[in-house]
Scaffold this motif. Structure first.
Motif, PDB file in Angstrom:
ATOM      1  N   GLN A  15       0.827  -1.209   0.000  1.00 46.90           N
ATOM      2  CA  GLN A  15       0.000   0.000   0.000  1.00 46.90           C
ATOM      3  C   GLN A  15       0.861   1.258   0.000  1.00 46.90           C
ATOM      4  OE1 GLN A  15      -2.379   0.373   3.522  1.00 46.90           O
ATOM      5  NE2 GLN A  15      -3.086   2.430   3.022  1.00 46.90           N
ATOM      6  N   VAL A  16       1.933   1.251   0.806  1.00 47.24           N
ATOM      7  CA  VAL A  16       2.826   2.406   0.870  1.00 47.24           C
ATOM      8  C   VAL A  16       3.566   2.589  -0.443  1.00 47.24           C
ATOM      9  CG1 VAL A  16       4.824   3.384   2.051  1.00 47.24           C
ATOM     10  CG2 VAL A  16       3.067   2.187   3.365  1.00 47.24           C
ATOM     11  N   ILE A  17       4.029   1.471  -1.036  1.00 44.55           N
ATOM     12  CA  ILE A  17       4.768   1.555  -2.298  1.00 44.55           C
ATOM     13  C   ILE A  17       3.883   2.127  -3.411  1.00 44.55           C
ATOM     14  CG2 ILE A  17       5.914   0.182  -4.090  1.00 44.55           C
ATOM     15  CD1 ILE A  17       6.839  -1.715  -1.879  1.00 44.55           C
ATOM     16  N   CYS A  18       2.639   1.701  -3.436  1.00 48.45           N
ATOM     17  CA  CYS A  18       1.728   2.167  -4.494  1.00 48.45           C
ATOM     18  C   CYS A  18       1.146   3.539  -4.205  1.00 48.45           C
ATOM     19  CB  CYS A  18       0.602   1.162  -4.682  1.00 48.45           C
ATOM     20  SG  CYS A  18       1.137  -0.459  -5.280  1.00 48.45           S
ATOM     21  N   GLY A  19       1.275   3.998  -2.968  1.00 52.36           N
ATOM     22  CA  GLY A  19       0.729   5.306  -2.630  1.00 52.36           C
ATOM     23  C   GLY A  19      -0.778   5.313  -2.475  1.00 52.36           C
ATOM     24  N   HIS A  20      -1.345   4.188  -2.098  1.00 54.58           N
ATOM     25  CA  HIS A  20      -2.787   4.117  -1.919  1.00 54.58           C
ATOM     26  C   HIS A  20      -3.175   4.594  -0.518  1.00 54.58           C
ATOM     27  CE1 HIS A  20      -2.756   0.694  -5.106  1.00 54.58           C
ATOM     28  NE2 HIS A  20      -2.760   1.899  -5.656  1.00 54.58           N
ATOM     29  N   LYS A  21      -4.301   5.289  -0.441  1.00 55.99           N
ATOM     30  CA  LYS A  21      -4.787   5.758   0.850  1.00 55.99           C
ATOM     31  C   LYS A  21      -5.459   4.623   1.639  1.00 55.99           C
ATOM     32  CE  LYS A  21      -5.591  10.557  -0.587  1.00 55.99           C
ATOM     33  NZ  LYS A  21      -6.587  11.645  -0.706  1.00 55.99           N
ATOM     34  N   SER A  22      -6.041   3.673   0.929  1.00 54.84           N
ATOM     35  CA  SER A  22      -6.762   2.591   1.579  1.00 54.84           C
ATOM     36  C   SER A  22      -6.140   1.251   1.202  1.00 54.84           C
ATOM     37  CB  SER A  22      -8.244   2.606   1.178  1.00 54.84           C
ATOM     38  OG  SER A  22      -8.918   1.458   1.673  1.00 54.84           O
ATOM     39  N   LEU A  23      -6.091   0.344   2.171  1.00 54.62           N
ATOM     40  CA  LEU A  23      -5.579  -1.003   1.893  1.00 54.62           C
ATOM     41  C   LEU A  23      -6.507  -1.756   0.954  1.00 54.62           C
ATOM     42  CD1 LEU A  23      -3.412  -3.121   2.518  1.00 54.62           C
ATOM     43  CD2 LEU A  23      -4.799  -3.844   4.477  1.00 54.62           C
ATOM     44  N   ASP A  24      -7.788  -1.415   0.995  1.00 56.79           N
ATOM     45  CA  ASP A  24      -8.735  -2.068   0.090  1.00 56.79           C
ATOM     46  C   ASP A  24      -8.398  -1.768  -1.367  1.00 56.79           C
ATOM     47  OD1 ASP A  24     -10.085  -3.094   2.261  1.00 56.79           O
ATOM     48  OD2 ASP A  24     -11.539  -1.451   2.335  1.00 56.79           O
ATOM     49  N   THR A  25      -7.912  -0.570  -1.639  1.00 57.80           N
ATOM     50  CA  THR A  25      -7.521  -0.215  -2.995  1.00 57.80           C
ATOM     51  C   THR A  25      -6.354  -1.084  -3.457  1.00 57.80           C
ATOM     52  OG1 THR A  25      -8.225   2.058  -2.609  1.00 57.80           O
ATOM     53  CG2 THR A  25      -6.785   1.667  -4.496  1.00 57.80           C
ATOM     54  N   THR A  26      -5.397  -1.302  -2.569  1.00 57.24           N
ATOM     55  CA  THR A  26      -4.242  -2.133  -2.914  1.00 57.24           C
ATOM     56  C   THR A  26      -4.669  -3.567  -3.177  1.00 57.24           C
ATOM     57  OG1 THR A  26      -2.881  -0.739  -1.489  1.00 57.24           O
ATOM     58  CG2 THR A  26      -1.947  -2.846  -2.155  1.00 57.24           C
ATOM     59  N   MET A  27      -5.525  -4.101  -2.314  1.00 57.55           N
ATOM     60  CA  MET A  27      -5.954  -5.482  -2.478  1.00 57.55           C
ATOM     61  C   MET A  27      -6.831  -5.660  -3.714  1.00 57.55           C
ATOM     62  SD  MET A  27      -4.337  -6.941  -0.170  1.00 57.55           S
ATOM     63  CE  MET A  27      -5.017  -8.571  -0.394  1.00 57.55           C
ATOM     64  N   GLY A  28      -7.421  -4.559  -4.187  1.00 56.30           N
ATOM     65  CA  GLY A  28      -8.198  -4.641  -5.402  1.00 56.30           C
ATOM     66  C   GLY A  28      -7.349  -4.935  -6.623  1.00 56.30           C
ATOM     67  N   TYR A  29      -6.055  -4.594  -6.558  1.00 58.65           N
ATOM     68  CA  TYR A  29      -5.143  -4.870  -7.666  1.00 58.65           C
ATOM     69  C   TYR A  29      -4.569  -6.284  -7.599  1.00 58.65           C
ATOM     70  CZ  TYR A  29      -5.174   0.043  -8.994  1.00 58.65           C
ATOM     71  OH  TYR A  29      -5.557   1.289  -9.417  1.00 58.65           O
ATOM     72  N   LYS A  30      -4.832  -6.982  -6.508  1.00 62.18           N
ATOM     73  CA  LYS A  30      -4.285  -8.322  -6.345  1.00 62.18           C
ATOM     74  C   LYS A  30      -5.229  -9.323  -7.008  1.00 62.18           C
ATOM     75  CE  LYS A  30      -3.131 -11.879  -2.997  1.00 62.18           C
ATOM     76  NZ  LYS A  30      -4.056 -12.833  -3.631  1.00 62.18           N
ATOM     77  N   ALA A  31      -4.770  -9.961  -8.047  1.00 63.25           N
ATOM     78  CA  ALA A  31      -5.575 -10.971  -8.728  1.00 63.25           C
ATOM     79  C   ALA A  31      -5.519 -12.283  -7.956  1.00 63.25           C
ATOM     80  CB  ALA A  31      -5.075 -11.183 -10.159  1.00 63.25           C
ATOM     81  N   ILE A  32      -6.523 -13.104  -8.168  1.00 60.80           N
ATOM     82  CA  ILE A  32      -6.583 -14.426  -7.547  1.00 60.80           C
ATOM     83  C   ILE A  32      -6.412 -15.463  -8.642  1.00 60.80           C
ATOM     84  CG2 ILE A  32      -7.997 -16.045  -6.241  1.00 60.80           C
ATOM     85  CD1 ILE A  32      -9.347 -13.707  -4.924  1.00 60.80           C
ATOM     86  N   TYR A  33      -5.299 -16.166  -8.609  1.00 62.48           N
ATOM     87  CA  TYR A  33      -5.031 -17.194  -9.601  1.00 62.48           C
ATOM     88  C   TYR A  33      -5.788 -18.471  -9.249  1.00 62.48           C
ATOM     89  CZ  TYR A  33      -1.217 -14.193 -11.164  1.00 62.48           C
ATOM     90  OH  TYR A  33      -0.489 -13.149 -11.646  1.00 62.48           O
ATOM     91  N   PRO A  34      -6.145 -19.302 -10.237  1.00 59.70           N
ATOM     92  CA  PRO A  34      -6.825 -20.570  -9.943  1.00 59.70           C
ATOM     93  C   PRO A  34      -6.045 -21.444  -8.973  1.00 59.70           C
ATOM     94  CG  PRO A  34      -6.953 -20.079 -12.285  1.00 59.70           C
ATOM     95  CD  PRO A  34      -6.027 -19.057 -11.675  1.00 59.70           C
ATOM     96  N   ALA A  35      -4.723 -21.491  -9.116  1.00 60.23           N
ATOM     97  CA  ALA A  35      -3.921 -22.324  -8.211  1.00 60.23           C
ATOM     98  C   ALA A  35      -4.018 -21.820  -6.776  1.00 60.23           C
ATOM     99  CB  ALA A  35      -2.462 -22.328  -8.677  1.00 60.23           C
ATOM    100  N   GLU A  36      -4.093 -20.513  -6.620  1.00 60.99           N
ATOM    101  CA  GLU A  36      -4.209 -19.948  -5.275  1.00 60.99           C
ATOM    102  C   GLU A  36      -5.545 -20.319  -4.640  1.00 60.99           C
ATOM    103  OE1 GLU A  36      -3.919 -15.575  -3.061  1.00 60.99           O
ATOM    104  OE2 GLU A  36      -3.970 -15.731  -5.245  1.00 60.99           O
ATOM    105  N   ALA A  37      -6.613 -20.269  -5.428  1.00 58.36           N
ATOM    106  CA  ALA A  37      -7.929 -20.647  -4.909  1.00 58.36           C
ATOM    107  C   ALA A  37      -7.956 -22.116  -4.509  1.00 58.36           C
ATOM    108  CB  ALA A  37      -9.009 -20.353  -5.956  1.00 58.36           C
TER     109      ALA A  37
END
Length: 203
Positions: A15-37
């Motif tokens: 979140q700090v690296i991307c400069g996002h104000k909210s952690l939810d914004t950062t997690m929105g950029y995190k994709a979920i791969y089939p293997a991870e699921a």
């Protein structure tokens, strides 16, 4: 960002690296791969099994397996299918018309209508003869029968006939529109200048 978080980068650092104000914004950029699921599901199952007694995961005996199969064979009743869970008692003492777990079959609508009419006649008889102790129970059964009929009607209304696929009809053009749009009718394209020239040639 997805690869960084999956490889161990803490989300709040991302979140700090991307400069996002909210952690939810950062997690929105995190994709979920089939293997991870799949791995998350396996971890969940392993955790559930670790908290449950190991006796539940033993191989069933032949008697237990026969009892399990017999449960599903006995689910079929005259007006539908009983959806009662395995190894659970019948709370209505096999008065299926009262049970909310019964899944009525549309083919048995006539039988349900006969049961409903019989209950109405019995209620009228009990009221006429003064059998007040039976009226309440008969009305409960009547409500169950009417509920099953309503569920059959609901299932019938949801039935959709997909029909047969057919060729979509093209636009129907009038004679005037066909002359103005010859490319839509398959005819040769002719301008007004060509029409006038043809008229002069005939004269």
């Amino acid at each position: 960002m997805t690869d960084a978080i999956m490889n161990g980068l803490p989300p709040h650092i991302a979140q700090v690296i991307c400069g996002h104000k909210s952690l939810d914004t950062t997690m929105g950029y995190k994709a979920i791969y089939p293997a991870e699921a799949i791995e998350a599901h396996r971890a969940f199952i392993a955790c559930r099994r670790a908290t449950r007694p190991g006796e539940e995961y033993r191989t069933p005996t032949e008697e237990e397996w026969d009892a399990f199969l017999a449960h599903f064979e006995k689910r079929k009743v005259s007006i539908g299918i009983c959806a009662r869970a395995f190894s659970s008692p019948c709370v209505h003492e096999h008065a299926c018309v009262r049970c909310s777990l019964l899944r009525p079959e549309p083919a048995q609508r006539a039988r349900l209508e006969e049961i409903r009419d019989n209950l109405l006649a019995r209620i009228a008889e009990a009221e006429r003869e003064g059998w007040l102790g039976e009226i309440e129970g008969l009305r409960i059964s009547l409500a169950g029968a009417e509920d099953k009929l309503a569920r059959i009607d609901q299932l019938s209304s949801r039935a959709i006939d997909p029909g047969m696929p057919g060729r979509a009809a093209g636009p129907v053009l009038s004679q005037r529109h066909a002359r103005s749009a010859p490319h839509m009718t398959g005819g040769p394209s002719r301008s007004r200048h060509d029409t006038d020239a043809a008229t002069r040639f005939k004269l």
